[in-house]
Design a protein around this motif. Structure first.
Motif, PDB file in Angstrom:
ATOM      1  N   THR A  41       0.789  -1.139  -0.039  1.00 17.00           N
ATOM      2  CA  THR A  41      -0.041   0.115   0.014  1.00 17.00           C
ATOM      3  C   THR A  41       0.789   1.113  -0.048  1.00 17.00           C
ATOM      4  O   THR A  41       0.840   2.221  -0.749  1.00 17.00           O
ATOM      5  CB  THR A  41      -1.088   0.025   1.378  1.00 17.00           C
ATOM      6  OG1 THR A  41      -1.763  -1.202   1.161  1.00 17.00           O
ATOM      7  CG2 THR A  41      -1.856   1.286   1.131  1.00 17.00           C
ATOM      8  N   THR A  42       1.905   1.253   0.893  1.00 13.71           N
ATOM      9  CA  THR A  42       2.798   2.472   1.091  1.00 13.71           C
ATOM     10  C   THR A  42       3.519   2.480  -0.452  1.00 13.71           C
ATOM     11  O   THR A  42       3.742   3.743  -0.895  1.00 13.71           O
ATOM     12  CB  THR A  42       3.769   2.390   2.025  1.00 13.71           C
ATOM     13  OG1 THR A  42       3.047   2.423   3.358  1.00 13.71           O
ATOM     14  CG2 THR A  42       4.621   3.471   2.164  1.00 13.71           C
TER      15      THR A  42
ATOM     16  N   LEU B  27       2.740   1.365  -3.178  1.00 14.59           N
ATOM     17  CA  LEU B  27       1.897   1.903  -4.360  1.00 14.59           C
ATOM     18  C   LEU B  27       1.900   3.310  -4.497  1.00 14.59           C
ATOM     19  O   LEU B  27       1.940   3.977  -5.549  1.00 14.59           O
ATOM     20  CB  LEU B  27       0.491   1.254  -4.135  1.00 14.59           C
ATOM     21  CG  LEU B  27      -0.718   1.499  -5.179  1.00 14.59           C
ATOM     22  CD1 LEU B  27      -0.392   1.233  -6.634  1.00 14.59           C
ATOM     23  CD2 LEU B  27      -2.018   1.225  -4.868  1.00 14.59           C
ATOM     24  N   SER B  28       1.667   4.051  -3.481  1.00 13.51           N
ATOM     25  CA  SER B  28       1.399   5.547  -3.495  1.00 13.51           C
ATOM     26  C   SER B  28       2.743   6.245  -3.809  1.00 13.51           C
ATOM     27  O   SER B  28       2.778   7.112  -4.591  1.00 13.51           O
ATOM     28  CB  SER B  28       0.792   6.019  -2.181  1.00 13.51           C
ATOM     29  OG  SER B  28       1.591   5.688  -1.115  1.00 13.51           O
ATOM     30  N   GLU B  29       3.691   5.861  -3.063  1.00 13.78           N
ATOM     31  CA  GLU B  29       5.142   6.500  -3.561  1.00 13.78           C
ATOM     32  C   GLU B  29       5.647   5.999  -4.903  1.00 13.78           C
ATOM     33  O   GLU B  29       5.929   7.038  -5.717  1.00 13.78           O
ATOM     34  CB  GLU B  29       6.120   5.763  -2.486  1.00 13.78           C
ATOM     35  CG  GLU B  29       5.782   6.143  -1.175  1.00 13.78           C
ATOM     36  CD  GLU B  29       6.956   5.548  -0.007  1.00 13.78           C
ATOM     37  OE1 GLU B  29       7.856   4.619  -0.796  1.00 13.78           O
ATOM     38  OE2 GLU B  29       6.817   5.752   1.126  1.00 13.78           O
TER      39      GLU B  29
ATOM     40  N   SER C 116       3.726   5.532  -7.322  1.00 16.31           N
ATOM     41  CA  SER C 116       2.526   5.909  -8.385  1.00 16.31           C
ATOM     42  C   SER C 116       2.975   7.428  -8.722  1.00 16.31           C
ATOM     43  O   SER C 116       2.747   7.706  -9.955  1.00 16.31           O
ATOM     44  CB  SER C 116       1.095   5.736  -7.753  1.00 16.31           C
ATOM     45  OG  SER C 116       0.867   4.509  -7.673  1.00 16.31           O
ATOM     46  N   ALA C 117       3.128   8.057  -7.517  1.00 17.82           N
ATOM     47  CA  ALA C 117       3.547   9.701  -7.633  1.00 17.82           C
ATOM     48  C   ALA C 117       4.712   9.580  -8.267  1.00 17.82           C
ATOM     49  O   ALA C 117       4.987  10.459  -9.454  1.00 17.82           O
ATOM     50  CB  ALA C 117       3.666  10.221  -6.213  1.00 17.82           C
TER      51      ALA C 117
ATOM     52  N   CYS D 227       3.895   8.907 -12.311  1.00 19.17           N
ATOM     53  CA  CYS D 227       3.335   9.934 -12.978  1.00 19.17           C
ATOM     54  C   CYS D 227       4.140  11.226 -13.085  1.00 19.17           C
ATOM     55  O   CYS D 227       3.814  12.027 -13.976  1.00 19.17           O
ATOM     56  CB  CYS D 227       2.240  10.322 -11.912  1.00 19.17           C
ATOM     57  SG  CYS D 227       0.829   9.003 -11.863  1.00 19.17           S
TER      58      CYS D 227
ATOM     59  N   GLU E  20       0.062  -2.994 -11.061  1.00 17.97           N
ATOM     60  CA  GLU E  20      -0.759  -1.750 -11.241  1.00 17.97           C
ATOM     61  C   GLU E  20       0.028  -0.571 -11.414  1.00 17.97           C
ATOM     62  O   GLU E  20      -0.369   0.526 -12.127  1.00 17.97           O
ATOM     63  CB  GLU E  20      -1.302  -1.360  -9.730  1.00 17.97           C
ATOM     64  CG  GLU E  20      -2.133  -0.131  -9.412  1.00 17.97           C
ATOM     65  CD  GLU E  20      -3.283  -0.138  -9.983  1.00 17.97           C
ATOM     66  OE1 GLU E  20      -3.919   1.047 -10.068  1.00 17.97           O
ATOM     67  OE2 GLU E  20      -3.742  -1.172 -10.476  1.00 17.97           O
ATOM     68  N   TRP E  21       1.164  -0.696 -11.320  1.00 12.00           N
ATOM     69  CA  TRP E  21       2.115   0.578 -11.460  1.00 12.00           C
ATOM     70  C   TRP E  21       2.274   0.660 -13.145  1.00 12.00           C
ATOM     71  O   TRP E  21       2.241   1.755 -13.548  1.00 12.00           O
ATOM     72  CB  TRP E  21       3.647   0.308 -11.148  1.00 12.00           C
ATOM     73  CG  TRP E  21       3.839   0.831  -9.710  1.00 12.00           C
ATOM     74  CD1 TRP E  21       3.137   1.536  -8.849  1.00 12.00           C
ATOM     75  CD2 TRP E  21       4.989   0.382  -8.721  1.00 12.00           C
ATOM     76  NE1 TRP E  21       3.422   1.820  -7.535  1.00 12.00           N
ATOM     77  CE2 TRP E  21       4.664   1.016  -7.695  1.00 12.00           C
ATOM     78  CE3 TRP E  21       5.921  -0.423  -8.845  1.00 12.00           C
ATOM     79  CZ2 TRP E  21       5.521   0.739  -6.443  1.00 12.00           C
ATOM     80  CZ3 TRP E  21       6.752  -0.505  -7.835  1.00 12.00           C
ATOM     81  CH2 TRP E  21       6.771  -0.084  -6.493  1.00 12.00           C
TER      82      TRP E  21
END
Length: 113
Positions: A40-41, A43-45, A47-48, A51, A76-77
């Protein structure tokens, strides 16, 4: 019987850690365990960074262990990269993740640039 309970508790209390590290030139690195408790952590790091164009190549040489959550994270990435019109490539995919991808019939997703 008592020994098994103690062993099970010890195994269930294992703490998994993972880190996403940005490097120069659009490269990044993942270290640690890709497990449902860590993705989860990550994923957010990740993904940012994807992007923003700061993670076009993700080196997985530091991944020590993974389960299906880790494979889901990588897929997902890739989805996030495509949605952001960014390229993404994985390097040094651990054998365990390659085998899981092969069994899940998604291996070609991880090896396409």
């Amino acid at each position: 019987m008592h020994w098994r309970r103690s062993q099970r508790t010890l195994l269930n209390s294992t703490v998994h850690t993972a880190a996403f590290e940005l490097q120069e030139g659009g490269r990044s690195r993942v270290d640690g365990v890709l497990h449902f408790t860590t993705v989860t952590t990550l994923l957010s790091e990740g993904s940012a960074a994807i992007c923003d164009g700061r993670a076009a190549i993700i080196d997985l040489a530091g991944v020590k262990d993974s389960d299906s959550s880790g494979l889901a994270l990588l897929i997902e990435w890739l989805s996030i990269a495509r949605a952001s019109s960014r390229g993404l490539r994985y390097e040094n995919i651990p054998a365990q993740l390659q085998q899981l991808a092969r069994l899940s019939e998604v291996e070609e997703l991880l090896t396409v640039s």
